[in-house]
Design a protein around this motif. Structure first.
Motif, PDB file in Angstrom:
ATOM      1  N   GLY A 284       0.808  -1.108  -0.028  1.00 43.84           N
ATOM      2  CA  GLY A 284      -0.217  -0.018   0.133  1.00 43.84           C
ATOM      3  C   GLY A 284       0.896   1.479  -0.076  1.00 43.84           C
ATOM      4  O   GLY A 284       0.738   2.209  -0.717  1.00 43.84           O
ATOM      5  N   LEU A 285       2.024   1.375   0.610  1.00 43.69           N
ATOM      6  CA  LEU A 285       2.900   2.295   0.930  1.00 43.69           C
ATOM      7  C   LEU A 285       3.569   2.521  -0.505  1.00 43.69           C
ATOM      8  O   LEU A 285       3.462   4.095  -1.038  1.00 43.69           O
ATOM      9  N   MET A 286       4.016   1.328  -1.117  1.00 43.30           N
ATOM     10  CA  MET A 286       4.531   1.747  -2.478  1.00 43.30           C
ATOM     11  C   MET A 286       3.775   2.399  -3.558  1.00 43.30           C
ATOM     12  O   MET A 286       3.935   3.282  -4.355  1.00 43.30           O
ATOM     13  N   LEU A 287       2.490   1.960  -3.385  1.00 40.97           N
ATOM     14  CA  LEU A 287       1.284   2.599  -4.365  1.00 40.97           C
ATOM     15  C   LEU A 287       1.029   3.849  -4.093  1.00 40.97           C
ATOM     16  O   LEU A 287       1.151   4.692  -4.889  1.00 40.97           O
ATOM     17  N   ASN A 355       0.387   8.224   3.398  1.00 38.89           N
ATOM     18  CA  ASN A 355       1.271   7.652   3.409  1.00 38.89           C
ATOM     19  C   ASN A 355       2.029   7.225   4.647  1.00 38.89           C
ATOM     20  O   ASN A 355       2.645   6.316   5.022  1.00 38.89           O
ATOM     21  N   VAL A 356       2.228   8.543   5.470  1.00 36.21           N
ATOM     22  CA  VAL A 356       2.918   8.110   6.883  1.00 36.21           C
ATOM     23  C   VAL A 356       2.200   7.318   7.578  1.00 36.21           C
ATOM     24  O   VAL A 356       2.611   6.487   8.350  1.00 36.21           O
ATOM     25  N   PHE A 357       0.742   7.289   7.376  1.00 33.53           N
ATOM     26  CA  PHE A 357       0.035   6.253   8.178  1.00 33.53           C
ATOM     27  C   PHE A 357       0.105   4.887   7.934  1.00 33.53           C
ATOM     28  O   PHE A 357       0.408   4.060   8.659  1.00 33.53           O
ATOM     29  N   LEU A 358       0.376   4.656   6.608  1.00 38.41           N
ATOM     30  CA  LEU A 358       0.523   3.424   5.919  1.00 38.41           C
ATOM     31  C   LEU A 358       2.082   2.941   6.456  1.00 38.41           C
ATOM     32  O   LEU A 358       2.188   1.814   6.810  1.00 38.41           O
ATOM     33  N   ALA A 359       3.054   3.675   6.494  1.00 40.10           N
ATOM     34  CA  ALA A 359       4.302   3.329   6.942  1.00 40.10           C
ATOM     35  C   ALA A 359       4.501   3.122   8.340  1.00 40.10           C
ATOM     36  O   ALA A 359       4.979   2.143   8.740  1.00 40.10           O
TER      37      ALA A 359
END
Lengths: 406, 396
Positions: A284-287, A355-359
């Protein structure tokens, strides 16, 4: 965590997901055309299964039946179930929904809940409150071993037949006259009527198709699990409805994607350790990074008006996305001078926050990599994923296709 | 004008109806008092006893056994005499579908009917939900099948079956005896199942056995995620602590996933003949082990006579807990005889002291309301082991 374990979870996720999809299609088609949720659909599914089992028992299939005859009986039972269930779907529409057409949207919804309760009690009256059990001799129980995992042939039948049915459905809607009428009705019922489309017939057809799919779903579930209860359809209906919303209600590919996702989440969520689940966040983060760094800036550059297009300005738009903390913050906090930049700045900060959330989730999961959710949380996890997806995409994964609803 | 008149008439009618309802309630309450207050000559009194059980739903077979057992006891005891009063027993049968959510409603109905004691509930979940309501009304309840450990002690609850702290330990001991090193325990998230699973896990962990816990939802059909987890864990035995429908589905799905040579086990909730059909045939569940609390049937004092009478009445063998429910009514009657009073408060007090001679033998209740074998039956085992052989449960 062995490969077999993951494969097993995937297979059961796909099987369950495909069953959800067969039911979810009924919800989503009706929503696409009428913009209301047919809560009685879960019961239609149960009744489809009950009718198929009853027919099979009545035909008297047993171990001794030659395979050819057996297949013939299955087809007969399935056909009877489809015909009767489609008739039921049509009746429900005719009796409970058509008279309410044009009323406020909440009214057919209440009618649907009423029909659902009525049908559950009808099942109890006809077949009794206990679970109906499919005689063992009827159930096909062949196995195949794939990658060292024993899988029932029926699982493949469920997945395969669902794919075929969905292809047929897509063909009907995209390339036939009645499909065209459905699409027109869903876009604007009044206008469609003025163009000479018989909307009542079209809507009835939608219900018939949805109920037939539910009947097939009910038959497959009865064969796969060996029993049905009067309230089985309630839980399946709820899950399928969730799946339809997850994929974007009113959207046919969305219903399938949502169902598969829900099936897989149900299995992965409680079957994998957090270390395994973290990979989903990594993907998800990469996307997310791809969207934030490459896709969106490239699109935004096209929005720049020609009279202000300079290399410096282009770089500024891109930088707002690539380095959101200094640039976007600066732009967002500055007095609003440039509409495109300030909109982009806020957009960039939102993407960045996602993205911060996903990371951080990925890191959190990797840190607790040996923890596994107890199966107690199965339904809670599915719900959490639903809420998460809808938070970021309120219209569902594929979105509500407003212009191509059906 | 018209509408106000109608409204006025309706109001009057309503008031009359309420008055009638109140007076009938008062009448009910007072008739007993007036009858019992004057001593001397022989008189007849009717006592109402509630049966709070599950006649429909997944546990209908348990409910049927309970109902028939209690009705047999009624036919034996009806018209019993205390002093110079003849008591007629009237039963009020109520169904909670085995759902804790329905249970308080049923309890309230029975209380409103004016029962002096209640036999039930069938499941631990229902009992847990209904007990506070009966407690508030001061009505004693005796269950023949609610086994969850933490249901005792309560002020008004007694049971004629053996609690799960004993059953759970027995199941754990059985695992250890069979030499299992890894055991998967699955519950259905209900009161009874989680309680039993906790006790088993505690005992197994204490014995050094590796345990993994899973949960399914009661009413679910698909347990594939749980089966995959169990298979990944690779246990010697799978214990399901819920009821037979889900047990059948789980065991079937375990077999279908290719788990062979794994021992299936469970508590009293799975010891029903229906599990065979629900699991898709005897081949899937043969060899399954189950425990049930109580005195072994062949050592029960009145088992043979009870079985004959039951078969004559119901047309089939006594189902699980038929005899404990039968004896629940015997215990209530004994308590009434002892105190010469059918007042609920007196029944509660006297239940703590009675020594009952029932089908299962001689028993009483300890200070917590827990079943206690007494007299000749005192030394008999309180957990019976069963094995499913060829589609029928055989005592071990």
């Amino acid at each position: 965590m062995t490969f077999e374990h993951i494969f097993r979870l995937t297979m059961s996720g796909l099987t369950v997901g495909m069953v959800y999809a067969l039911i979810a299609l009924g919800y989503t088609m009706v929503y696409g055309v009428l913009e209301f949720i047919n809560f009685a659909h879960g019961e239609v599914f149960t009744i489809g299964g009950y009718i198929a089992i009853t027919t099979l028992v009545w035909l008297g299939v047993d171990d001794g039946t030659p395979i050819g005859t057996k297949v013939g009986y299955f087809i007969i039972a399935l056909s009877v179930s489809i015909v009767l269930t489609a008739l039921l779907g049509w009746l429900i529409e005719r009796i409970a929904y058509r008279p309410l057409r044009g009323a406020s949207r909440i009214i057919p919804l209440l009618s649907a809940i009423g029909v659902s309760i009525f049908l559950q009690n009808a099942i109890i009256l006809v077949w009794g409150p206990e679970a109906i059990v499919v005689p063992t001799s009827i159930i096909p129980d062949q196995f195949v071993t794939v990658f060292g995992v024993q899988i029932r042939l029926l699982a493949f039948v469920i997945i395969g037949s669902s794919v075929v049915l969905m292809a047929i459905l897509t063909y009907i809607i995209k390339s036939t006259r009645i499909g065209k009428a459905m699409r027109a009705t869903s876009q604007d019922m009044e206008a469609a009527e003025m163009m000479g489309i018989e909307t009542n017939k079209t809507i009835a057809f939608t219900f018939i198709v949805g109920s037939s799919l539910a009947a097939i779903g009910g038959f497959l579930v009865a064969m796969y699990y060996g029993s049905l209860k009067f309230d089985t359809g309630f839980l399946y209906g709820l899950k399928a409805f969730t799946a339809a919303v997850l994929g974007g209600i009113g959207n046919i590919p969305g219903a399938v994607v949502g169902s598969l996702l829900l099936g897989l989440v149900e299995n992965y969520g409680v079957g994998l350790k957090l270390g395994g689940l973290a990979w989903f966040f990594v993907v998800g983060l990469m996307l997310g990074l791809y969207v934030q760094m490459i896709r969106v800036p490239a699109r935004r550059k096209k929005h720049i008006r020609d009279e202000v297009r300079t290399p410096e300005y282009e770089a500024q738009v891109v930088n707002v996305y690539r380095f959101p903390i200094p640039y976007a913050l600066q732009t967002a906090l500055a007095p609003r001078t440039d509409a495109l930049l300030s909109v982009s700045a806020r957009h960039a900060l939102r993407l960045f926050a996602g993205n911060v959330f996903l990371a951080s989730m990925a890191v959190l999961f990797f840190l607790n990599r040996d923890f596994q959710f107890a199966t107690m949380w199965q339904h809670a996890i599915s719900f959490a994923v639903l809420v998460l997806v809808l938070m970021f995409r309120p219209a569902g994964i594929l979105g509500e296709h407003i212009e191509e609803k059906v | 004008m018209q509408s106000t008149r109608i409204r006025r008439i309706l109001a009057v009618l309503l008031a009359v109806a309420m008055l009638a309802a109140m007076s009938s309630l008062v009448g009910c309450g007072s008739s007993d008092d007036s009858e019992s207050s004057d001593g001397g000559e022989a008189k007849t009194e009717t006592i109402k006893i509630g049966i709070h059980t599950s006649l429909t739903g997944g546990l209908a077979d348990y409910g049927f056994a309970a109902q028939k057992g209690i009705e047999l006891a009624q036919s034996e005891l009806d018209g019993f005499e205390v002093g110079n009063t003849t008591y007629k027993i009237e039963l009020s049968l109520k169904d909670d579908k085995g759902e804790p959510a329905e249970s308080p409603v049923v309890a309230q109905q029975l209380i409103d009917e004016g029962v002096v004691a209640v036999i039930g509930c069938l499941t631990s979940g229902s009992t847990n939900a209904a007990q506070p309501i009966y407690e508030q009304a001061g009505i004693p309840m005796i269950s023949g099948s609610a086994t969850r450990a933490d249901l005792v002690p309560r002020t008004n609850f007694f049971r004629t079956c053996v609690g799960d702290n004993i059953q759970g330990k027995a199941l754990a001991d059985w695992c250890v005896e069979l030499g299992f090193m890894k055991v998967a325990i699955m519950d259905d998230r209900g009161d009874y199942a989680v309680g039993l699973a906790d006790v088993i896990e505690e005992n197994l962990t204490a014995a050094g056995v590796e345990v993994s816990r899973e949960s399914g939802q009661e009413g679910d059909t698909d347990f594939s995620a749980q089966v995959a987890n169990i298979q990944n864990f690779g246990p010697d035995a799978v214990i399901f602590t819920g009821y037979h429908r889900e047990a059948g589905l789980l065991f079937k799905q375990c077999r279908e996933a290719g788990m062979t040579g794994v021992q299936f086990m469970g508590g009293d909730g799975i010891k029903s003949d229906e599990i065979v059909e629900e699991a898709g045939g005897a081949a899937n569940v043969d060899g399954t082990l189950a425990t049930i609390g109580g005195i072994p049937q062949d050592k029960m004092a009145g088992w043979d006579a009870f079985k004959t009478a039951f078969v004559a009445d119901a047309g089939k063998d006594p189902g699980p807990y038929a005899e404990t429910n039968h004896d629940a009514l015997v215990a209530i009657v004994d308590a009434i005889k002892m105190g010469e009073s059918a007042d609920p408060a007196d029944i509660i007090e006297n239940l703590k002291k009675v020594e009952v001679m029932g089908v299962i033998g001689t028993f009483g209740f300890d200070e917590n309301g827990e079943f206690k074998a007494m007299g000749d039956s005192a030394g008999l085992a309180t957990i019976v082991r069963y094995k499913l052989e060829g589609g029928a449960w055989v005592a071990q």
